[in-house]
Design a protein around this motif. Structure first.
Motif, mmCIF file in Angstrom:
data_model
loop_
_atom_site.group_PDB
_atom_site.id
_atom_site.type_symbol
_atom_site.label_atom_id
_atom_site.label_comp_id
_atom_site.label_asym_id
_atom_site.label_seq_id
_atom_site.Cartn_x
_atom_site.Cartn_y
_atom_site.Cartn_z
ATOM 1 N N CYS A 50 0.848 -1.171 0.000
ATOM 2 C CA CYS A 50 0.000 0.000 0.000
ATOM 3 C C CYS A 50 0.890 1.229 0.000
ATOM 4 N N ASN A 51 0.556 2.197 -0.853
ATOM 5 C CA ASN A 51 1.252 3.470 -0.725
ATOM 6 C C ASN A 51 2.766 3.269 -0.859
ATOM 7 N N ASN A 52 3.133 2.611 -1.925
ATOM 8 C CA ASN A 52 4.511 2.139 -2.050
ATOM 9 C C ASN A 52 5.209 2.778 -3.251
ATOM 10 N N ILE A 69 -0.768 3.109 -5.675
ATOM 11 C CA ILE A 69 -1.666 3.633 -4.657
ATOM 12 C C ILE A 69 -2.524 2.473 -4.179
ATOM 13 N N CYS A 70 -3.142 2.639 -3.035
ATOM 14 C CA CYS A 70 -3.927 1.496 -2.571
ATOM 15 C C CYS A 70 -5.390 1.831 -2.518
ATOM 16 N N SER A 94 7.339 5.589 1.000
ATOM 17 C CA SER A 94 5.933 5.959 0.952
ATOM 18 C C SER A 94 5.709 7.125 0.015
ATOM 19 N N ASP A 139 2.605 8.902 -0.002
ATOM 20 C CA ASP A 139 1.788 9.880 0.698
ATOM 21 C C ASP A 139 2.229 9.932 2.152
ATOM 22 N N SER A 153 -0.359 8.999 5.154
ATOM 23 C CA SER A 153 -1.092 7.766 5.437
ATOM 24 C C SER A 153 -0.210 6.532 5.333
ATOM 25 N N ASN A 154 -0.548 5.553 6.122
ATOM 26 C CA ASN A 154 0.021 4.214 5.968
ATOM 27 C C ASN A 154 1.547 4.163 5.904
ATOM 28 N N GLN A 155 2.202 5.012 6.658
ATOM 29 C CA GLN A 155 3.660 5.043 6.629
ATOM 30 C C GLN A 155 4.274 3.690 6.944
#
Ligand SMILES: *[C@@H]1O[C@H](CO)[C@@H](O)[C@H](O)[C@H]1NC(C)=O
Ligand SMILES: *[C@@H]1O[C@H](CO)[C@@H](O)[C@H](O)[C@H]1NC(C)=O
Ligand SMILES: *[C@@H]1O[C@H](CO)[C@@H](O)[C@H](O)[C@H]1NC(C)=O
Ligand SMILES: *[C@@H]1O[C@H](CO)[C@@H](O)[C@H](O)[C@H]1NC(C)=O
Ligand SMILES: *[C@@H]1O[C@H](CO)[C@@H](O)[C@H](O)[C@H]1NC(C)=O
Ligand SMILES: *[C@@H]1O[C@H](CO)[C@@H](O)[C@H](O)[C@H]1NC(C)=O
Ligand SMILES: *[C@@H]1O[C@H](CO)[C@@H](O)[C@H](O)[C@H]1NC(C)=O
Length: 269
Positions: free
Chosen positions: A125-127, A144-145, A178, A180, A183-185
């Motif tokens: 995710c978010n990678n 993006i996830c 990441s 973004d 989020s989701n770090q």
């Protein structure tokens, strides 16, 4: 008469392995279920150069072969395509219960990652996944996830991204970051080199959970480093061995013994 019998015996012997290229005479032909054709080989004098030495780990069931010079497990060797499919480590970041994966360095061997058969792939995710070499970015992709998106075997930038790779890539180390910052770090991220024939039959999103996935190395690019031999299309045999494809004059000729140089028997040539 004696010679004819020998020839018949030889033909019978080669016929049983007609579908597979053969090991050097006197050398182990298989490790577990995997055929190890020359120029690869198991044991002293059975391989063409140190890079092609294969070790067979007999404490595994079934026994499994490894290319010693690069420490990767062999899944399939194709002399025809000058490729070897290996089990290649998945690189991860922030995945619980997992080490972050290891980099692979093929420098100094005839092998590189095949640009034809591999795709560099990232999931999670978010990678933002980058292949780096020292401080240089070589290639990469970002995704993006969307948790609502179905976990199907597709890879178009949502939950999964993929890119082709440059020719002669011999080093893989991925840096995973990441996109973004909000989020989701700390989410679990994966990146891996993969044989696209393999992932088209498998769920690519599940591949990240595996420790290794199949990738393809080739030794064609390094024409001056390795020996390159092949028989005319339509003929079977192992052109790296003397008499390995005796049906064709060019290959059966003793020039074959000079595989340290280049034995190039181009189709029609
Ligand atoms: C064979 O595999 C086992 C299990 O993974 C490992 O512990 C062992 O070190 C391996 N042996 C060799 C010679 O690589
Ligand atoms: C060689 O490559 C061709 C074309 O990509 C493929 O169809 C074939 O299965 C490959 N052969 C082996 C033994 O991997
Ligand atoms: C890869 O291996 C080569 C030869 O062993 C070495 O010179 C090089 O520094 C290594 N590259 C990296 C990035 O570790
Ligand atoms: C997922 O679907 C739910 C309900 O349809 C919606 O409220 C939510 O915003 C969606 N999330 C994303 C990331 O698209
Ligand atoms: C591989 O990448 C990781 C993460 O970016 C980095 O810490 C490590 O130093 C790299 N290794 C090499 C040999 O470049
Ligand atoms: C891993 O998680 C830490 C926070 O837990 C975060 O700072 C870091 O950026 C994450 N690394 C990656 C590669 O996602
Ligand atoms: C092998 O090739 C060389 C050079 O092309 C030729 O002189 C020789 O006669 C050939 N030998 C055989 C056995 O065909």
């Amino acid at each position: 008469m004696f010679q004819i019998i020998i020839l018949l015996l030889w033909l019978t012997a080669t016929e049983t392995v007609a579908d597979h290229p053969a090991a050097k005479p006197g050398c182990q032909e298989k490790c577990g279920n995997i055929v190890i054709p020359y120029p690869f080989g198991i044991g002293p004098n059975c391989y063409i150069s140190d890079s092609f030495e294969v070790t067979c780990n007999n404490s595994l069931d079934p026994p499994r072969p490894f290319i010693k010079s690069v420490n990767l497990e062999v899944l399939r060797i194709s002399l025809e395509n000058w490729t070897v499919q290996v089990n290649n480590p998945v690189i991860t970041a922030n995945c619980s219960g997992r080490a972050n994966g290891r980099e692979v360095n093929l420098t100094g061997t005839p092998f590189s990652y095949s640009a034809i058969y591999n795709r560099f792939t990232a999931t999670g995710c978010n990678n933002l996944a980058l292949i780096t070499h020292q401080a240089n970015i070589i290639t990469g992709c970002m995704l993006i996830c969307n948790i609502n998106s179905s976990r199907e075997a597709s890879c178009y930038g949502i939950n999964c991204c993929q890119t082709t790779i440059p020719h002669s890539l011999s080093f893989i180390n991925a840096s995973l970051g990441s996109l973004d910052p909000n989020s989701n770090q700390d989410s679990c991220k994966h990146a891996f080199m993969v044989d696209y024939h393999w992932f088209s039959d498998n769920n690519i999103l599940a591949a990240g959970d595996m420790e290794y996935v199949p990738a393809v190395l080739d030794w064609r690019a390094n024409i001056y480093l390795s020996s390159q031999c092949y028989c005319e299309k339509g003929y079977e045999g192992n052109p790296y061995l003397p008499g390995g494809c005796q049906d064709i004059d060019e290959c059966s000729n003793s020039t074959l013994k000079h595989c340290e140089g280049i034995c190039l028997n181009t189709p029609g040539g």
